[in-house]
Scaffold this active site. Structure first.
Site, short mmCIF file in Angstrom:
data_model
loop_
_atom_site.label_atom_id
_atom_site.label_comp_id
_atom_site.label_asym_id
_atom_site.label_seq_id
_atom_site.Cartn_x
_atom_site.Cartn_y
_atom_site.Cartn_z
N ARG A 138 0.85 -1.16 -0.19
CA ARG A 138 -0.12 0.11 0.16
C ARG A 138 0.80 1.15 -0.01
O ARG A 138 1.99 1.35 0.62
CB ARG A 138 -0.91 0.06 1.30
CG ARG A 138 -1.82 -1.27 1.28
CD ARG A 138 -2.53 -1.03 2.83
NE ARG A 138 -3.60 -2.26 2.61
CZ ARG A 138 -3.29 -3.40 3.50
NH1 ARG A 138 -2.12 -3.61 4.05
NH2 ARG A 138 -3.96 -4.33 3.54
N LYS A 162 -1.73 -2.63 7.99
CA LYS A 162 -2.94 -2.41 8.70
C LYS A 162 -3.15 -3.22 10.23
O LYS A 162 -2.59 -4.15 10.07
CB LYS A 162 -4.28 -2.66 7.87
CG LYS A 162 -4.45 -1.70 6.80
CD LYS A 162 -5.84 -1.93 6.01
CE LYS A 162 -6.20 -0.96 5.09
NZ LYS A 162 -7.35 -1.00 4.67
N HIS A 233 -2.54 2.52 -5.75
CA HIS A 233 -3.40 1.52 -5.80
C HIS A 233 -3.47 0.49 -6.88
O HIS A 233 -3.77 -0.75 -6.89
CB HIS A 233 -4.74 1.56 -4.85
CG HIS A 233 -5.23 0.62 -3.75
ND1 HIS A 233 -4.58 0.37 -2.80
CD2 HIS A 233 -6.32 -0.15 -4.10
CE1 HIS A 233 -5.28 -0.58 -2.06
NE2 HIS A 233 -6.45 -0.80 -2.79
N ARG A 236 -0.68 -1.82 -7.33
CA ARG A 236 -1.06 -3.02 -6.14
C ARG A 236 -1.94 -4.09 -6.94
O ARG A 236 -1.78 -5.18 -6.76
CB ARG A 236 -1.46 -2.50 -5.03
CG ARG A 236 -1.97 -3.52 -3.73
CD ARG A 236 -2.37 -2.67 -2.76
NE ARG A 236 -3.20 -3.53 -1.76
CZ ARG A 236 -2.54 -4.15 -0.59
NH1 ARG A 236 -1.02 -4.33 -0.79
NH2 ARG A 236 -3.40 -5.01 -0.01
N HIS A 259 -3.83 -9.07 3.32
CA HIS A 259 -5.23 -9.15 3.45
C HIS A 259 -5.72 -9.73 4.56
O HIS A 259 -5.25 -11.00 4.77
CB HIS A 259 -6.06 -9.54 2.39
CG HIS A 259 -6.00 -8.67 1.07
ND1 HIS A 259 -6.04 -9.02 -0.16
CD2 HIS A 259 -5.87 -7.34 1.03
CE1 HIS A 259 -6.08 -8.11 -0.95
NE2 HIS A 259 -5.69 -6.81 -0.39
N TYR A 268 -9.21 -10.54 -7.28
CA TYR A 268 -8.25 -10.44 -8.32
C TYR A 268 -8.38 -11.67 -8.93
O TYR A 268 -7.99 -11.67 -10.26
CB TYR A 268 -6.82 -10.35 -7.80
CG TYR A 268 -6.64 -9.37 -6.87
CD1 TYR A 268 -6.56 -7.98 -7.59
CD2 TYR A 268 -6.52 -9.26 -5.31
CE1 TYR A 268 -6.30 -6.70 -6.64
CE2 TYR A 268 -6.39 -8.14 -4.84
CZ TYR A 268 -6.17 -6.66 -5.54
OH TYR A 268 -6.12 -5.82 -4.71
#
Length: 287
Positions: A138, A162, A233, A236, A259, A268
């Site tokens: 990210r 995150k 992004h 990414r 994730h 994806y």
């Protein structure tokens, strides 16, 4: 509001961006209540969200505001400000999942192959682009990288993602070469007393910010004919799609991207299928 903000930062450990968004959502809710928190109940919550929907708010915004409302009512109930928690009765608003725009592999090669001079800015920009595409990190993770987060012997970077979850992400030889050129010939020219350990710097010697990275990516992608407009992004998304197209398994891609849920990574696979359908329709005589 101040206490709720501290709770989000210190106990929930949410990012500054999410805290700002949640506090804005709660301000909107309190305005709807006329500042009277004691009237907060499920009917009022649904009325507030219906008003947001009527105002044309995006599904992603409504999903976030629903999650924020549940967090806020649970907090108020624990503090004794509400006798019951009305958020428990609030249904989940799911954000729409649009397929992200991605580069094809030829376009990705063209973006990274744009000739650049040996000036510090060009060296930095090339290193950032190579690393974004090589790792799928990210933009916030890229900006937070320190020099010591790069392990040149193992060709990996240490990323704090995150929820302050740390992961190790590999990268290839082109990214390593670009990083070495930046760190040897570019970064030392921009270092100042206040620079610190940041890997990527702005022209004044401070840690680079996400807005600058986005401008760099948009400008470079715009130089490639036929490439969809995108920011970090998008790189990414492209990296994840190309990994799956190359045979990587979904679980490995999930770990690389950081994730929390495999469901997030599965989008994806849909991108790859859509690209396959498009190629089939274009190439097969009986499509």
């Amino acid at each position: 509001m101040a206490e709720f903000g501290r709770y989000l930062r210190l106990e929930r450990d949410l990012s500054p961006h999410t805290v700002r968004a949640y506090l804005g959502d709660v301000n909107s809710l309190l305005d709807h209540l006329g500042g009277r928190i004691e009237v907060l109940e499920i009917g009022v919550l649904r009325e507030w969200l219906a008003g947001q929907h009527a105002a044309g708010k995006a599904r992603a915004t409504l999903a976030r505001r629903t999650a924020c409302a549940r967090t806020f009512t649970a907090y108020c109930h624990r503090r004794g400000w509400l006798a019951n928690d009305p958020g428990l009765l609030l249904g989940s608003a799911k954000a729409g999942r649009e397929l992200p725009a991605v580069l094809d592999q030829r376009q990705a090669e063209a973006v990274l192959g744009v000739a650049s001079a040996g000036e510090p800015k060009e060296l930095r920009d090339q290193a950032m682009l190579e690393l974004l595409y090589a790792t799928g990190v990210r933009v916030s993770e890229l900006c937070a990288l320190d020099v010591d987060d790069v392990d040149r012997e193992r060709n990996v970077i240490r990323v704090l993602g995150k929820g302050r979850k740390e992961r190790v992400v590999p990268f290839g030889a082109p990214a390593l070469r670009a990083l070495d050129r930046w760190c040897i010939h570019g970064r030392p020219l921009w270092v100042r007393e206040r620079t610190g350990p940041a890997l990527f710097l702005g022209v004044r010697g401070g840690r680079i910010d996400a807005g600058t990275v986005r401008r760099v990516v948009h400008a470079r992608v715009a130089q490639v004919d036929g490439a969809p407009d995108m920011g970090p992004h998008g790189l990414r998304h492209s990296a994840a799609t190309h990994l799956l197209e190359g045979g990587a398994d979904l679980r490995s891609v999930q770990e690389l991207l950081g994730h929390a849920s495999l469901n997030t990574t599965q989008i994806y696979t849909h991108v790859s299928i859509e690209r396959l359908r498009a190629a089939y329709r274009q190439a097969h005589p009986r499509a």
